[in-house]
Design an enzyme around this catalytic site. Structure first.
Site, short mmCIF file in Angstrom:
data_model
loop_
_atom_site.label_atom_id
_atom_site.label_comp_id
_atom_site.label_asym_id
_atom_site.label_seq_id
_atom_site.Cartn_x
_atom_site.Cartn_y
_atom_site.Cartn_z
N ASN A 9 0.86 -1.00 -0.09
CA ASN A 9 0.14 0.13 0.35
C ASN A 9 1.03 1.18 -0.20
O ASN A 9 1.53 1.45 1.07
CB ASN A 9 -0.90 0.10 1.45
CG ASN A 9 -1.88 1.22 1.40
OD1 ASN A 9 -1.83 2.08 0.58
ND2 ASN A 9 -2.56 1.40 2.49
N HIS A 94 -9.54 1.30 4.92
CA HIS A 94 -8.22 1.30 5.87
C HIS A 94 -8.38 2.21 6.91
O HIS A 94 -9.23 3.24 6.74
CB HIS A 94 -7.12 1.98 4.70
CG HIS A 94 -5.87 1.74 5.30
ND1 HIS A 94 -5.23 2.74 6.21
CD2 HIS A 94 -4.80 0.81 5.16
CE1 HIS A 94 -4.15 2.39 6.57
NE2 HIS A 94 -3.54 1.34 5.98
N GLU A 96 -6.55 4.55 7.91
CA GLU A 96 -6.43 6.28 7.67
C GLU A 96 -7.73 6.64 6.96
O GLU A 96 -8.04 8.14 7.15
CB GLU A 96 -5.27 6.20 6.67
CG GLU A 96 -3.99 6.11 7.41
CD GLU A 96 -2.79 5.37 6.76
OE1 GLU A 96 -2.75 5.45 5.33
OE2 GLU A 96 -1.94 4.82 7.37
N SER A 212 3.83 -1.97 10.19
CA SER A 212 5.15 -2.11 10.53
C SER A 212 5.85 -3.42 9.92
O SER A 212 6.74 -3.96 10.72
CB SER A 212 5.48 -1.60 11.90
OG SER A 212 5.09 -0.29 12.08
#
Ligand code: 13P
Length: 255
Positions: A9, A94, A96, A212
């Site tokens: 992504n 997502h 975000e 991460s």
């Protein structure tokens, strides 16, 4: 046996020439047969990247898509437009978009239906905030996101989706969920799929981990029984690290 997916992504990163260079770097790398590789550039460079992926096994995905097929929806991109550019996947819900753009489960649900109706595989993201984890609400939060986003879908439709568990506190922070923490949530989500739908959808749906993921932690995360791949942000912006994560998943598949 669920075929692992390693999806990149790119978020709102990279300009046109960097996008092209990254796509070329990944296309020129090793693509193990047992792993599906997906790259999700920004909308405006999908076409340029699509041209580079042609003839390679690397697949293209959108980072979002709107639920309506066309019309007066300024700034929106329909699933049919994504398909037209060669997208086989679309990331939906997502964190975000949920937290920066205010997306609700209802909106995500509409987008899920539109993606499936267009033949694009949705990658549905769910994940809890740090305070939700710390107050013991992880399971309730991810389950309600999943239930709300999958509302009204049949077991057959659910079986065609991909889910990504992305704990919000692990995104872009360098803090990764431990393999055990991730496995616990993945196993819960799979159990919920079996309860709400059926054993076949629960066995078929691939559940990716995101947050991460790096070459140094990918193999351990991917070795968990219910982790079927990774949704990679930062480490997907360089061909070398993305290819290393792909290689880590193959090593895992071969075990
Ligand atoms: P990072 O890999 O940068 O933490 O991002 C994860 C993510 O949000 C992928 O969708």
């Amino acid at each position: 046996m669920r075929r692992p997916i390693i999806a990149g992504n790119w978020k709102m990163n990279l300009d046109r020439s960097d996008s092209i260079e990254l796509a070329r770097g990944v296309v020129q790398g090793t693509h193990p047969a047992g792993v599906e590789i997906v790259m999700c550039p920004t909308f405006v460079y999908l076409d340029a990247v699509s041209g580079i992926l042609e003839g390679s096994p690397v697949k293209l995905g959108g980072q979002d898509g709107y639920q309506e097929p066309n019309g007066a929806f300024t700034g929106a991109i329909s699933m049919a437009m994504l398909a037209d550019l060669g997208c086989e996947y679309v990331i939906l819900g997502h964190s975000e978009r949920r937290h920066c753009m205010g997306e609700t489960n209802d909106l995500v649900n509409g987008k899920m239906k539109a993606a499936l109706a267009t033949g694009i595989t949705p990658i549905l993201c769910v994940g809890e905030l740090l305070e939700e984890r710390e107050s013991g609400q992880t399971q309730a939060v991810v389950e309600s996101q999943m239930d709300g986003s999958l509302a009204d879908l049949s077991a057959e439709q659910v079986a065609q989706t991909v889910i990504a568990y992305e704990p919000v506190w692990a995104i872009g922070t360098g803090k990764t969920a431990t393999p055990e923490q991730a496995q616990e949530v993945h196993a819960d989500l799979r159990k919920l799929l079996a309860k709400r739908y059926n054993a076949q959808s629960s066995d078929t749906v691939r559940i990716l981990y995101g947050g991460s993921v790096k070459p140094s932690n990918a193999a351990e995360l991917l070795s968990q029984p219910d982790i079927d791949g990774a949704l990679v942000g930062g480490a997907s912006l360089q061909a070398e690290s993305f290819l290393q994560i792909i290689a880590a998943s193959t090593a895992e598949a071969a075990n």
